[in-house]
Structures are given as C-alpha cells and as structure tokens.
Design a protein around this motif. Structure first.
Motif: not given
Length: 504
Positions: A12-39
């Motif tokens: 359960c813990g690994m599934t939660w971590v993997l979903w939290r990490v990889f969903r950000k690369f699959i689903i994009t939205g308004d936040l991805d379009n905002l200006p901002g600094p590099d990571s």
C-alpha cells in the motif's frame, strides 16, 4: 519471511508513493502553464529555497521575476502554486477557506507537538473552539489586562537598568534579542496562562519555557521531512506510532519527542492548578499570577457555563494553552526585537516616538498610558504597522486544496504558451503558498519605496492601489496576521506596552 500484514502495508505504501510521483508526469493542467523558476532538485523541488532561514531574497525574487502568481516545484516533480494576487488571496483566505485548508502535514505536526489547538483542527470543530476563545480577546478584556502587561515591562526595565548600573562606567552591552525573548515569554505566560516563566530581575530557567523556545530551532533541522508525517500516519497504525518514532535513529526527532513530552506534562500541571483555583473561588484566583484575568481563566470559566455541545474537552483546553503560548511568544519576541533595531537605525524617528510617549505618560494620572490612549498614539501605531509590514514572522502561509477548484485572479497571467490566464484550475491536494511578505511589499500597491521602512506612510492616506486591492488581511491592509476564520486573534497590542514603558 515477512508476514502478510507487513507485506500489505509495504505494498500500500509503495503504491501510494508511485501514484503520487508518476501521475504528475501523466496529467498536466493550468499549473504546468504558469511561469516559475526551475527545480534545483527532483527530490525536494523548490522546498529548500522556500523554507531556508534566509529565504527573504528568494521570496522577493519570485514576485519580481515571475509576477503575482507562480508555479513552483513540489517534491518528486509535482506542482505547487505560489500567489499574492489580491483576488486569489480573498478566495483562499475567506471565500473558499474550507477548500483551501491547512496542510495535512502541518495539522499533524502541530497536533503531535502542541496538542489539540486551533492550528491542528479545521471545519466545524475549529469554528466551535474559536467561538469559545473570542471573549478572551475582546477589547474590554484587553483593557483589563493592560496593567498586567505594564507589570512585566516594569520588571524588564529594572532588570536592564541593574545590568547597566552594576558597572562603574554605567555602560554595558545588552543582548536585546535575548531580553525580548524572555519578555515575550513572560508576557504571554502571565496574560495567557496566569503563569510566570521568568522573574526577569534575576536569571532563571523554566523547563516549559525552554521547550517552547526550542521548537522552531529544532524544526529548522528537520529540513522539510515533517511533510512526510501523513505518509507515516498512513503506514503505521496509531497504537504503534510512538514506539516506531522512538526507533528512528534521528537526534532531531528524539529532541522533538522530548519537547512534546515536556510541553504536554507541564501544560496539564498548569491546567490542573488553574482548575483547582477556579473551583476554590474568585478569592483564590485573585492571589495567583494574572489575578484570574488571564486567557486560560477566562476560557475555563466560559467552558463551565457553555452548552454541553459547545464544551471543550480537557485535551482541547490543554492544547489551546500550549498553542497560544508558543504562537504569541515567537511573534512577539521577533516584533519587539526588529522594531528596536529599526528605531536604532532611524534615530530621528526614535526621538519623535520618545517625545510622543513621554507626553502621553505625563498626561496620564498614574504614569502608565491606559489602553485607549495607547492605541490612539499616531506615531507608535505607524511604527508598529510599518515594522509588521516589512518584517513578517512567517513570509508565507501554506494551504492544501480539499477538492478541485477554479481560482480567479485580479490580474491575468501570461502562460508559458502565450495564453492570458484569468483563472486557474487548482487540482485537489495541491499545495498553495500565499506570499505574505510579497503582498506586504508589492511595489505595484505600495509604491517604489515599498521595501523601505517609512512609518510616515501611515501618517497620511494610503495609496489608492492599496485601498482598491481589498487585501483580505485582518490588520491594516496587510496579510501579516492572515484573515478570515483562521486569522491571528491577538494582533499588535501586547508589544505596544513595551515601548510605552521603555522610554523614560
């Protein structure tokens, strides 16, 4: 062989971590379009820059470089929103405050360290407890507490004079920051708990006070790992959490556990003593520190007569004691120190302020300025406001969205794709940072001298841009004390008394 329950927990813990990490690369939205600094880091994103001890330059650069609404990076490649747009702040702080909630990690952290206080609860329970606390922060009650504040500051002045006069030269180097920390703790101890932490006129240590003072320096050594508390709570059953935490080989964590233990033990002892005194009658209360006018005495009395459904539990009451003491101590100490520093840098303002206070004291019948006269001193109010505008105890406040929500903006943002964005879709569980420091020093509102300390700006009408922005802060068109249902309940009065008595 690992047992089946432990295997399930790990899966359960690994599934939660993997979903939290990889969903950000699959689903994009308004936040991805905002200006901002590099990571600068995939693991930490921009968090280390946001939370660095000397992060004020970074916060200033965010607004000046990218504008009022910015995308910053969360851990493991995620998105966070940083904004000081007035309309967005109004929705976050007031209109949609039940959606923009305190972050889950912050609620759990304050609960573990301080107990059940206002920061560790939300929703209806928060409203109920805040309603119970409101009478203790009324203007009439603050008037009654004014002599108590002066009593503490009288001792401070005597203590510093004694240190100076013990030298033949009648000169001495005084560590003002240390004295302001001791004074702030004693002010809130007497006014908040009816308890004395420090006699001031002599050196003494108090275990409870030392634990409260050590919270922030100790948390600074955690380096953002407190944000993983919800994950810890998810995978570790409640009965095992203390045992597991003690097994973690971290000196900082062990110190936090010790601090929490001291705070809970001493807070319960003070609560029990206060309850016994209250049950013994008003005469007993009058012989205690605070004379029964302290916040906890008022709260205990209100709780006794409250309707059954509104009553607070003992855990609630003890948690409020610790929370109020910690919150007021740190902010008061910093505000006092920074104001004295600013006055030392601006002797002309210091001289005018001294004359204003002396005149008010000479007009007073007992030598101390009463509440109504104190809050009416124009230059003192201007000095307080300007210091609180520039020197915010916390340069940002963070929230977490409880559901998807569209956040409107007062000023459109040009996205990375060139499109003008008048509103932003903020997904559920997004961390949202409100730039308090950036809002208070926004040159578009406050003018070209926004970063300069100029008390005189408060002695005349504020710029039209400030008034038209409708900043949702509870105090002086500033975000320093937040706003809405989670605003600070006790703003600048408690440290004005220090200046009213400090000047001869």
């Amino acid at each position: 062989m690992i047992s089946t329950p432990i295997q399930l927990i790990l899966i359960c813990g690994m599934t939660w971590v993997l979903w939290r990490v990889f969903r950000k690369f699959i689903i994009t939205g308004d936040l991805d379009n905002l200006p901002g600094p590099d990571s600068p880091s995939f693991i930490y994103g921009n968090l280390k820059q946001l939370y660095a001890r000397q992060s004020f330059a970074y916060h200033r650069n965010l607004g000046e470089t990218y504008g009022r609404t910015v995308r910053i990076h969360d851990r493991f490649g995620g998105n966070m929103l940083y904004t000081f747009d007035p309309k967005a702040m109004h929705h976050i702080v007031i209109q949609d405050q039940d959606i923009f909630r305190e972050s889950a990690w912050f609620i759990r952290m304050t609960y573990y360290i301080l107990g059940v206080g206002l920061p560790s609860i939300h929703g209806e329970e928060h409203r109920k407890q805040r309603k119970m606390l409101n009478p203790a922060f009324s203007v009439n009650h603050l008037r009654e507490m004014t002599p108590l504040f002066y009593g503490v500051v009288h001792k401070l002045r005597s203590a510093i004079e004694a240190r100076v006069y013990e030298n033949a030269s009648r000169t001495a180097e005084v560590d003002v920051v240390n004295w302001m920390g001791r004074t702030a703790l004693e002010l809130i101890g007497q006014a908040g708990l009816g308890y004395s932490f420090d006699p001031l006129v002599s050196d003494a240590t108090d275990e409870f006070g030392k634990a409260l003072e050590d919270i922030m320096p100790t948390l600074a050594q955690v380096h953002g790992l407190q944000q993983y508390i919800p994950f810890f709570d998810t995978i570790v059953p409640r009965p095992c959490r203390r045992w597991v935490a003690e097994l973690i080989p971290s000196p900082v964590l062990k110190r936090l556990i010790a601090i929490s233990d001291i705070i809970h033990t001493r807070a319960y002892e003070i609560y029990e003593a206060k309850k016994r005194a209250l049950l013994s009658g008003e005469d007993t209360l009058k012989h205690q520190v605070g004379e029964g006018k302290d916040l906890m005495s008022i709260l205990l009395k209100a709780n006794i007569v409250a309707a059954e459904e509104d009553k607070m539990t003992e855990d609630d009451l003890v948690g409020q004691m610790s929370t109020l003491t910690f919150a007021a101590m740190d902010t008061t100490s910093n505000a006092l120190s920074l104001t004295l520093w600013r006055l030392a840098q601006n002797p002309d303002v210091q001289h005018k302020l001294r004359l204003e206070i002396i005149a008010a004291k000479e007009a007073s019948t007992n030598g101390d300025i009463d509440y109504d006269e104190l809050v009416a001193l124009p230059l003192l109010e201007a000095v307080c406001r300007e210091t609180l505008r520039l020197h915010v105890p916390a340069p940002l406040r963070f929230r977490e969205t409880a559901q998807d929500i569209v956040l409107p903006l007062s000023e459109p943002v040009r996205g990375r794709d060139g499109r003008l964005m008048h509103e932003i879709l903020v997904p559920k569980n997004t961390s949202v940072f409100v730039g308090i420091q950036a809002s208070n020093t926004n040159p578009a509102l406050w003018g070209a001298d926004a970063y300069e300390w100029k008390p005189e700006r408060w002695m005349q009408p504020l710029p039209d841009a400030v008034m038209e922005a409708k900043i949702p802060g509870v105090y002086a068109n500033l975000m320093t004390f937040w706003g809405g249902g989670r605003a600070c309940m006790w703003v600048s009065l408690r440290w004005k008394h220090g200046f009213a008595r400090a000047y001869p």
